[in-house]
Design an enzyme around this catalytic site. Structure first.
Site, mmCIF file in Angstrom:
data_model
loop_
_atom_site.group_PDB
_atom_site.id
_atom_site.type_symbol
_atom_site.label_atom_id
_atom_site.label_comp_id
_atom_site.label_asym_id
_atom_site.label_seq_id
_atom_site.Cartn_x
_atom_site.Cartn_y
_atom_site.Cartn_z
ATOM 1 N N LYS A 81 -4.791 12.371 -1.461
ATOM 2 C CA LYS A 81 -4.680 11.624 -0.134
ATOM 3 C C LYS A 81 -3.980 12.442 0.979
ATOM 4 C CE LYS A 81 -4.474 6.948 1.353
ATOM 5 N NZ LYS A 81 -4.051 5.119 0.915
ATOM 6 N N SER A 156 -7.485 1.796 1.710
ATOM 7 C CA SER A 156 -7.434 2.666 2.430
ATOM 8 C C SER A 156 -7.559 4.294 1.560
ATOM 9 C CB SER A 156 -6.065 2.708 3.082
ATOM 10 O OG SER A 156 -5.095 3.093 2.203
ATOM 11 N N SER A 180 -4.649 -0.512 -2.064
ATOM 12 C CA SER A 180 -5.531 0.729 -1.413
ATOM 13 C C SER A 180 -5.976 1.680 -2.396
ATOM 14 C CB SER A 180 -4.716 1.502 -0.454
ATOM 15 O OG SER A 180 -4.808 0.703 0.742
HETATM 16 N N1 GLN Z 1 -5.655 -3.220 3.111
HETATM 17 C C1 GLN Z 1 -4.315 -3.352 3.136
HETATM 18 C C2 GLN Z 1 -3.686 -3.048 4.521
HETATM 19 O O1 GLN Z 1 -4.305 -2.764 5.374
HETATM 20 C C3 GLN Z 1 -3.732 -2.454 2.086
HETATM 21 C C4 GLN Z 1 -3.653 -1.185 2.566
HETATM 22 C C5 GLN Z 1 -2.931 -0.399 1.573
HETATM 23 O O2 GLN Z 1 -2.764 -0.873 0.014
HETATM 24 N N2 GLN Z 1 -2.401 0.818 1.801
HETATM 25 O O3 GLN Z 1 -2.417 -3.220 4.701
#
Ligand code: GLN
Length: 481
Positions: A81, A156, A180
């Site tokens: 990532k 994400s 995410s």
């Molecule tokens: N969807 C969550 C957020 O927007 C979690 C994102 C994540 O785990 N990085 O913060």
């Protein structure tokens, strides 16, 4: 599509050891898969960059294996990532503000994988600064779901899951602050593990919500995750929150014996709010657990109803502080029209996307005097209660079970106008980050529209092995999914 790209990471390991294939051949096959896809009508857009030196690195590992000077992961390809640092490579976090920034040091997890001979394929796409649930908030355009390109891959770490699902990599690293890794794994029909807080060092992972962040792993099977975790877990002097747990004997992974396993099913995450196909999948998974001799009981954890609210106070609060460093001076983008204050304002206005700005606003608001007690302090108090509750639950139960997401994947654009609906996507995953426990998403079924549905197992701190071994039993059952 080349057959070579269909092998799992552990299969590749065996083939390389048997000398049936070279790492260079494998990496070339992934590169071709990526390049062909990029020329397709609707590209996946899972990679922001496929590394040009991946093949050279692979052939260097081929030589090491010939000379018997190789490590445990020699020649195994992995995607990473775009918020995990590799010296000399760009790292943008999917944001314009990090345009042109190259990493000055390497993340501990990467260093450990590299030391054992892993070959990094490229940087995967992500929601900007890991804020999002659909992988649509990237400066580099949205990533698509490999199962059906009209749908989102989840976020994400959407790029990481998408490239694995589309056979452009056998496994990938992501990060998980509120779901995410697990949500994209669930949406793309893969296994995705968020280790417990401290299992993997956060050194070199770009900070979002530091008390919640963990690097996670996505792959086609649990054994592949166990292999990578066994190499990169453990204490690190560069991250004071890393823990002294040894995972080195986790690979090879043995499937779990589920007889007598105590499984808690919190009513707050397993009810009316979930779509029909998700409930049907959950029922099937629960039946399977029971057939294996597990003991499944419904329980109530009232504070689970508040996790989205607490998370969307704590995560933005930490983000507003972590993201203060992007001011045009040290990192990436700089717009220096005007005086110093103008530079800060112009750089940040131009460099951050709208979701990141929203989080910074929320974070500053909940931390500001007058609101700190009402929001931030209260959220932390509920977080402590929740942690306490889970300590008690784990004295009686081994596993907490729920779907990973209340719905199957949704279409691109469907939730972009409504941030709150997007936030609710994480309703099942967030608690594991707030409490700091490990959790895995397992591909468990398909919706009526043929889209993947995942189930989530969470366990005690240090129990990644149990989660992976149950997942492996499920994988070995010989059914669909
Ligand atoms: N969807 C969550 C957020 O927007 C979690 C994102 C994540 O785990 N990085 O913060």
């Amino acid at each position: 599509m080349s057959e070579i790209t269909r092998y799992s990471l552990t299969e590749i390991k065996t083939l390389l050891e048997k000398k049936s294939l070279t790492s260079e051949e494998i990496v070339s096959a992934y590169q071709t898969a990526y390049e062909n896809d990029n020329n397709a009508d609707i590209p996946l857009n899972g990679y922001i960059e496929f590394f040009k030196d991946a093949r050279t690195r692979a052939s260097a590992e081929d030589i090491k294996r010939k000379n018997n000077t190789h490590g445990r992961l020699s020649g195994l390809p992995i995607a990473v990532k775009d918020n995990i640092l590799i010296t000399g490579k760009k790292a943008t976090c999917g944001s314009k503000i990090l345009e042109g920034f190259s990493a000055p040091y390497t993340a501990t997890v990467i260093r450990r994988l590299e030391k054992e001979g892993a070959v990094f394929l490229g940087r995967t796409n992500m929601d900007e600064f890991a804020m999002g649930s659909s992988c649509e908030y990237s400066q580099y355009g949205p990533t698509r779901n490999p199962v059906n390109r009209e749908y989102v891959p989840g976020g994400s770490s959407g790029g990481s899951a998408a490239v694995v699902g589309a056979f452009q990599a056998p496994a990938a690293l992501g990060s998980d602050t509120g779901g995410s890794v697990r949500l994209p794994a669930s949406f793309c029909g893969l296994y995705g593990l968020k280790p417990g807080y401290g299992t993997l060092s956060r050194y070199g992972l770009v900070a979002y919500g530091s008390s919640l962040d963990q690097i996670g792993i996505v792959a086609h099977n649990p054994a592949d995750i166990a292999l990578l975790l066994s190499v990169c877990a453990g204490i690190d002097s560069k991250d004071s929150t890393s823990r002294d747990f040894s995972y080195s004997d986790m690979f090879p992974l043995t499937p779990g014996n589920l007889k007598g396993l105590k499984v808690a099913l919190p009513v707050q995450l397993n009810g009316e709010g979930n779509s029909d196909s998700v409930r049907k999948t959950a029922a099937g998974f629960i039946d399977w657990l029971k057939q294996q001799g597990a003991d499944v009981s419904e329980i109530s954890i009232p504070n689970l109803s508040y996790t989205v609210a607490i998370y969307y106070i704590i995560a933005p609060a930490e983000a507003s502080s972590n993201l203060a460093r992007y001011d045009g001076i040290e990192y990436g983008l700089r717009n220096d029209n005007g005086n110093l204050l103008d530079m800060y304002i112009n750089t940040r206005s131009e460099g951050f996307g709208s979701e990141v700005k929203r989080r910074i606003f929320i974070g500053n608001y909940v931390l500001s005097s007058g609101y700190y007690d009402a929001y931030y302090k209260k959220a932390q108090a509920v977080r402590s209660l929740l942690t306490h509750e889970f300590d008690n639950i784990f004295t009686d139960y081994d596993i907490v079970l729920s779907p990973t997401s209340p719905t199957p994947p949704f279409k691109l654009g469907e939730k972009l106008d409504d941030p709150v609906t997007m936030y609710l996507q994480d309703i099942c995953t967030i608690y594991a980050n707030l409490v700091g426990i490990p959790a895995i998403s397992i591909p468990a079924g398909m919706s009526n529209d043929n889209l993947p549905i995942g189930m989530q197992l969470a366990g005690r701190q240090g129990n990644e092995n149990l989660l992976l071994s149950i997942a492996q039993s499920w994988k070995n059952r010989g059914g669909a999914a």
